[in-house]
Scaffold this motif. Structure first.
Motif, PDB file in Angstrom:
ATOM      1  N   THR A 184      53.356  32.191  45.312  1.00  8.80           N
ATOM      2  CA  THR A 184      53.704  31.705  46.653  1.00  8.80           C
ATOM      3  C   THR A 184      54.742  32.645  47.257  1.00  8.80           C
ATOM      4  OG1 THR A 184      53.289  29.442  45.949  1.00  8.80           O
ATOM      5  CG2 THR A 184      54.497  29.727  48.006  1.00  8.80           C
ATOM      6  N   LEU A 185      54.491  33.048  48.489  1.00 12.29           N
ATOM      7  CA  LEU A 185      55.440  33.908  49.205  1.00 12.29           C
ATOM      8  C   LEU A 185      56.152  33.089  50.274  1.00 12.29           C
ATOM      9  CD1 LEU A 185      53.184  37.069  49.720  1.00 12.29           C
ATOM     10  CD2 LEU A 185      54.820  36.602  47.861  1.00 12.29           C
ATOM     11  N   TYR A 186      57.465  33.217  50.295  1.00 11.39           N
ATOM     12  CA  TYR A 186      58.289  32.550  51.297  1.00 11.39           C
ATOM     13  C   TYR A 186      59.111  33.605  52.024  1.00 11.39           C
ATOM     14  CZ  TYR A 186      57.685  28.406  48.225  1.00 11.39           C
ATOM     15  OH  TYR A 186      57.190  27.391  47.454  1.00 11.39           O
ATOM     16  N   SER A 187      59.698  33.222  53.144  1.00 10.79           N
ATOM     17  CA  SER A 187      60.747  34.044  53.751  1.00 10.79           C
ATOM     18  C   SER A 187      62.080  33.399  53.446  1.00 10.79           C
ATOM     19  CB  SER A 187      60.578  34.117  55.270  1.00 10.79           C
ATOM     20  OG  SER A 187      59.368  34.753  55.574  1.00 10.79           O
ATOM     21  N   ALA A 188      63.027  34.225  53.049  1.00 16.56           N
ATOM     22  CA  ALA A 188      64.389  33.712  52.863  1.00 16.56           C
ATOM     23  C   ALA A 188      64.953  33.382  54.233  1.00 16.56           C
ATOM     24  CB  ALA A 188      65.251  34.753  52.163  1.00 16.56           C
ATOM     25  N   GLY A 189      65.573  32.193  54.339  1.00 17.76           N
ATOM     26  CA  GLY A 189      66.213  31.809  55.587  1.00 17.76           C
ATOM     27  C   GLY A 189      67.719  31.882  55.404  1.00 17.76           C
ATOM     28  N   ARG A 190      68.374  30.745  55.592  1.00 17.88           N
ATOM     29  CA  ARG A 190      69.844  30.726  55.466  1.00 17.88           C
ATOM     30  C   ARG A 190      70.253  30.884  54.012  1.00 17.88           C
ATOM     31  NH1 ARG A 190      69.466  31.459  60.638  1.00 17.88           N
ATOM     32  NH2 ARG A 190      67.943  29.960  61.401  1.00 17.88           N
ATOM     33  N   ILE A 191      71.310  31.585  53.816  1.00 18.52           N
ATOM     34  CA  ILE A 191      71.848  31.762  52.477  1.00 18.52           C
ATOM     35  C   ILE A 191      73.281  31.242  52.519  1.00 18.52           C
ATOM     36  CG2 ILE A 191      72.481  33.480  50.719  1.00 18.52           C
ATOM     37  CD1 ILE A 191      70.064  35.140  52.023  1.00 18.52           C
ATOM     38  N   LYS A 192      73.579  30.312  51.630  1.00 19.87           N
ATOM     39  CA  LYS A 192      74.829  29.555  51.745  1.00 19.87           C
ATOM     40  C   LYS A 192      75.543  29.565  50.407  1.00 19.87           C
ATOM     41  CE  LYS A 192      74.515  25.619  54.130  1.00 19.87           C
ATOM     42  NZ  LYS A 192      74.119  24.221  54.424  1.00 19.87           N
ATOM     43  N   THR A 193      76.830  29.874  50.413  1.00 19.83           N
ATOM     44  CA  THR A 193      77.589  29.805  49.169  1.00 19.83           C
ATOM     45  C   THR A 193      78.618  28.686  49.273  1.00 19.83           C
ATOM     46  OG1 THR A 193      77.274  32.134  48.690  1.00 19.83           O
ATOM     47  CG2 THR A 193      79.142  31.073  47.605  1.00 19.83           C
ATOM     48  N   ILE A 194      78.572  27.749  48.342  1.00 12.57           N
ATOM     49  CA  ILE A 194      79.553  26.671  48.295  1.00 12.57           C
ATOM     50  C   ILE A 194      80.643  27.165  47.350  1.00 12.57           C
ATOM     51  CG2 ILE A 194      79.939  24.208  47.841  1.00 12.57           C
ATOM     52  CD1 ILE A 194      77.725  24.778  49.949  1.00 12.57           C
ATOM     53  N   GLU A 195      81.796  27.494  47.883  1.00 13.37           N
ATOM     54  CA  GLU A 195      82.793  28.193  47.075  1.00 13.37           C
ATOM     55  C   GLU A 195      83.183  27.399  45.850  1.00 13.37           C
ATOM     56  OE1 GLU A 195      85.697  30.275  49.328  1.00 13.37           O
ATOM     57  OE2 GLU A 195      84.006  31.396  50.169  1.00 13.37           O
ATOM     58  N   GLY A 196      83.195  28.081  44.717  1.00 13.60           N
ATOM     59  CA  GLY A 196      83.515  27.441  43.459  1.00 13.60           C
ATOM     60  C   GLY A 196      82.323  26.743  42.838  1.00 13.60           C
ATOM     61  N   TYR A 197      81.211  26.664  43.536  1.00 11.57           N
ATOM     62  CA  TYR A 197      80.015  25.990  42.998  1.00 11.57           C
ATOM     63  C   TYR A 197      78.857  26.969  42.880  1.00 11.57           C
ATOM     64  CZ  TYR A 197      82.743  21.789  43.329  1.00 11.57           C
ATOM     65  OH  TYR A 197      83.721  20.856  43.155  1.00 11.57           O
ATOM     66  N   ARG A 198      78.039  27.031  43.892  1.00 15.03           N
ATOM     67  CA  ARG A 198      76.878  27.893  43.748  1.00 15.03           C
ATOM     68  C   ARG A 198      76.391  28.387  45.092  1.00 15.03           C
ATOM     69  NH1 ARG A 198      72.487  24.396  40.900  1.00 15.03           N
ATOM     70  NH2 ARG A 198      73.909  22.664  40.652  1.00 15.03           N
ATOM     71  N   SER A 199      75.443  29.310  45.009  1.00 12.52           N
ATOM     72  CA  SER A 199      74.826  29.833  46.225  1.00 12.52           C
ATOM     73  C   SER A 199      73.422  29.280  46.354  1.00 12.52           C
ATOM     74  CB  SER A 199      74.762  31.358  46.172  1.00 12.52           C
ATOM     75  OG  SER A 199      76.069  31.886  46.150  1.00 12.52           O
ATOM     76  N   TYR A 200      73.044  29.008  47.583  1.00 10.86           N
ATOM     77  CA  TYR A 200      71.694  28.527  47.879  1.00 10.86           C
ATOM     78  C   TYR A 200      70.963  29.562  48.725  1.00 10.86           C
ATOM     79  CZ  TYR A 200      73.185  23.873  46.418  1.00 10.86           C
ATOM     80  OH  TYR A 200      73.633  22.807  45.696  1.00 10.86           O
ATOM     81  N   VAL A 201      69.750  29.858  48.310  1.00  9.19           N
ATOM     82  CA  VAL A 201      68.836  30.616  49.175  1.00  9.19           C
ATOM     83  C   VAL A 201      67.802  29.617  49.654  1.00  9.19           C
ATOM     84  CG1 VAL A 201      67.083  32.427  49.257  1.00  9.19           C
ATOM     85  CG2 VAL A 201      69.207  32.793  47.947  1.00  9.19           C
ATOM     86  N   MET A 202      67.754  29.418  50.962  1.00 11.41           N
ATOM     87  CA  MET A 202      66.816  28.431  51.486  1.00 11.41           C
ATOM     88  C   MET A 202      65.572  29.140  52.002  1.00 11.41           C
ATOM     89  SD  MET A 202      69.455  25.672  52.997  1.00 11.41           S
ATOM     90  CE  MET A 202      70.872  26.727  53.196  1.00 11.41           C
ATOM     91  N   VAL A 203      64.430  28.604  51.602  1.00 11.73           N
ATOM     92  CA  VAL A 203      63.165  29.237  51.961  1.00 11.73           C
ATOM     93  C   VAL A 203      62.401  28.347  52.948  1.00 11.73           C
ATOM     94  CG1 VAL A 203      62.981  30.569  49.827  1.00 11.73           C
ATOM     95  CG2 VAL A 203      61.989  28.265  49.926  1.00 11.73           C
ATOM     96  N   ASP A 204      61.361  28.928  53.564  1.00  7.73           N
ATOM     97  CA  ASP A 204      60.658  28.206  54.639  1.00  7.73           C
ATOM     98  C   ASP A 204      59.556  27.267  54.126  1.00  7.73           C
ATOM     99  OD1 ASP A 204      59.138  30.373  53.805  1.00  7.73           O
ATOM    100  OD2 ASP A 204      58.685  31.108  55.822  1.00  7.73           O
ATOM    101  N   GLY A 205      59.633  26.918  52.839  1.00  8.22           N
ATOM    102  CA  GLY A 205      58.711  25.925  52.275  1.00  8.22           C
ATOM    103  C   GLY A 205      59.509  25.066  51.326  1.00  8.22           C
ATOM    104  N   GLY A 206      58.954  24.772  50.151  1.00 13.06           N
ATOM    105  CA  GLY A 206      59.693  23.987  49.161  1.00 13.06           C
ATOM    106  C   GLY A 206      58.820  22.895  48.586  1.00 13.06           C
ATOM    107  N   MET A 207      59.387  21.694  48.481  1.00 12.83           N
ATOM    108  CA  MET A 207      58.645  20.609  47.816  1.00 12.83           C
ATOM    109  C   MET A 207      57.366  20.227  48.550  1.00 12.83           C
ATOM    110  SD  MET A 207      61.148  17.365  48.644  1.00 12.83           S
ATOM    111  CE  MET A 207      60.131  16.142  47.833  1.00 12.83           C
ATOM    112  N   THR A 208      57.238  20.602  49.801  1.00 13.96           N
ATOM    113  CA  THR A 208      55.996  20.278  50.514  1.00 13.96           C
ATOM    114  C   THR A 208      54.838  21.141  50.033  1.00 13.96           C
ATOM    115  OG1 THR A 208      56.805  21.731  52.264  1.00 13.96           O
ATOM    116  CG2 THR A 208      57.019  19.357  52.620  1.00 13.96           C
ATOM    117  N   ASP A 209      55.100  22.379  49.619  1.00 12.38           N
ATOM    118  CA  ASP A 209      54.011  23.208  49.086  1.00 12.38           C
ATOM    119  C   ASP A 209      54.052  23.293  47.571  1.00 12.38           C
ATOM    120  OD1 ASP A 209      55.528  25.866  48.316  1.00 12.38           O
ATOM    121  OD2 ASP A 209      56.250  25.326  50.306  1.00 12.38           O
TER     122      ASP A 209
END
Ligand SMILES: *Cc1c(COP(=O)(O)O)cnc(C)c1O
Length: 431
Positions: free
Chosen positions: A302-327
């Motif tokens: 499955t190919l996605y595009s990376a969207g917002r990338i968010k770092t919660i300081e002291g915790y973790r980084s999230y890379v949000m993609v344009d799909g997810g549990m729906t596909d």
């Protein structure tokens, strides 16, 4: 790379079957299901050849439709010599509309509706895998109404769970599928079925589970089916000539998963079966298997595009993609592990630890947690491997996210097999 159809080209992009993943994403949009048809064919051939070589005449694999049912898959599995297992009128209709012959279909399901049973008989489905006595009676009425004798397999439960101790023979007696041997109900089921007009019993079906890495669970299953078949022979003088062992061989999702040698395992099961039959004086039955995951899972990306990338300081980084549990709901459902790559920088070191999240309003909407990939920028193409099975098939419109397109790759060319869902499609059913 996890699979030999994956490589990196001189632009540093991931290639799938020689085709640039970033080009695919640009041409067809994301999220995008990509299926390497040539690799699916290799998997089919492995089963067809090994089962032909090691099992009795007439043995063959049936593609488990539930893993990936769309019109484009049926000509592929058919031309490679496979049958198909189908579980609903929808799967039957999909296969028929692609020209798949009804007589090579095996109709499964623990709760087929009366309308589906009638439809299956009308369409000439080759064999029903009858799950229970109630279904048997409905099917017999329907077969009689059509003036035919319907060939069937009877689904029994052998009391094995391959993921716990094979010795615990009560493990899987309690199941909504099939009729248990252990309680004596399976024997009664056979007694009734062989006495039923318009029904011809060819043998037994059992399915012990999924993501199985070696032959030993199948050998235990064969032992139990054979012991049951011998009991039936002794009690009822009925000798079943077909055993259907169901599906279940595993594929690697991540680097540490073992790789399964399908042909070697089939040879081991066949040897075990022959020895058991010789010892019991039972004629070696024809064997059917129903591989799903091991045919399509590791041919899908499955190919996605990376969207917002968010770092919660002291915790973790999230890379949000344009799909997810729906596909791909498998992480949300089972915490299934996946291999994720930054397809735009497939040659860069995978040194950015992150969690891949989807776009639904659901904190469980994730594809992988705390994995390492080359740090993506907004717009990079993110590839998730081994998504050929149970992804497209389980996709949803949760949050009214549109379903992705599906492209098939063959001979170095890509072709659109399922177009992307549109807003008009989404609203088409609503009055
Ligand atoms: C799920 C299932 C299969 C396919 O299993 P895989 O693990 O995908 O190979 C085959 N037969 C039956 C009856 C099943 O329920």
């Amino acid at each position: 790379m996890l699979y030999d159809n994956l490589a990196v080209n001189d632009q540093g992009h991931l290639t799938i079957a020689g085709i640039d993943a970033c080009d695919l994403a640009a041409t067809y949009g994301t999220p995008l299901y990509v299926l390497d048809e040539d690799r699916v064919r290799e998997k089919c051939r492995t089963y067809v050849e090994a089962m032909g070589a090691y099992f009795a005449e007439g043995s063959m694999p049936l593609f488990a439709s539930k893993t990936l049912s769309f019109r484009g898959i049926y000509p592929v599995v058919q031309s490679e010599g496979m049958g198909a297992d189908v579980v609903s009128a929808g799967e039957i209709a999909t296969a028929l509309s692609a020209g798949f012959p009804a007589e090579r279909m095996y109709f499964h399901g623990s709760n087929k509706t009366d309308a589906e049973i009638a439809y299956g008989v009308e369409q000439g489905v080759g064999q029903f895998v009858v799950d229970n006595v109630d279904e048997l009676e409905t099917l017999a009425r329907e077969a009689k109404a059509h003036g035919i004798t319907q060939k069937v397999l009877l689904r029994v439960t052998v009391g094995l769970d391959p993921h716990t101790l094979a010795a615990i023979n009560t493990g899987k007696v309690d199941s909504q599928f099939g009729v248990p041997i252990e309680t004596g109900q399976a024997l009664a089921f056979v007694r009734q079925a062989i006495a039923t007009e318009n029904i011809e019993v060819l043998g037994y079906h059992s399915h012990i589970g999924s993501q199985i890495f070696d032959a030993s669970s199948f050998c235990d299953q064969v032992d139990r089916l054979l012991a049951f078949a011998c009991d039936v022979r002794d009690e009822l003088s009925f000798v079943a000539g077909t055993f259907n062992l169901g599906g279940g061989f595993a594929v690697p999702y991540v680097e540490d998963d073992p790789k399964v040698d399908i042909a070697a395992n089939i040879a081991a099961i066949a040897e075990h079966l022959s020895a058991g039959c010789a010892a019991a004086g039972y004629p070696v039955p024809r064997i059917l298997m129903e591989p799903g995951r091991s045919i399509v899972a590791d041919s899908g990306v499955t190919l996605y595009s990376a969207g917002r990338i968010k770092t919660i300081e002291g915790y973790r980084s999230y890379v949000m993609v344009d799909g997810g549990m729906t596909d791909n709901p498998r992480y949300a459902l089972y915490k299934s592990a996946y291999t994720v790559l930054n397809a735009s920088h497939a040659d860069a070191p995978a040194d950015f630890t992150c969690t891949i999240a989807g776009r639904c309003c659901e904190s469980g909407d994730r594809i992988a947690e705390d994995i390492s990939i080359a740090k993506p920028a907004h717009g990079d193409v993110i590839a998730v491997l081994s998504t050929g099975a149970y992804n497209f098939a389980m996709s949803s419109n949760y949050n009214r996210v549109l379903r992705p397109a599906l492209v098939m790759l063959s001979g170095g060319e890509a072709r659109l097999a399922v177009r992307r869902q549109t807003i008009d499609d989404l609203l088409a059913l609503e009055l």
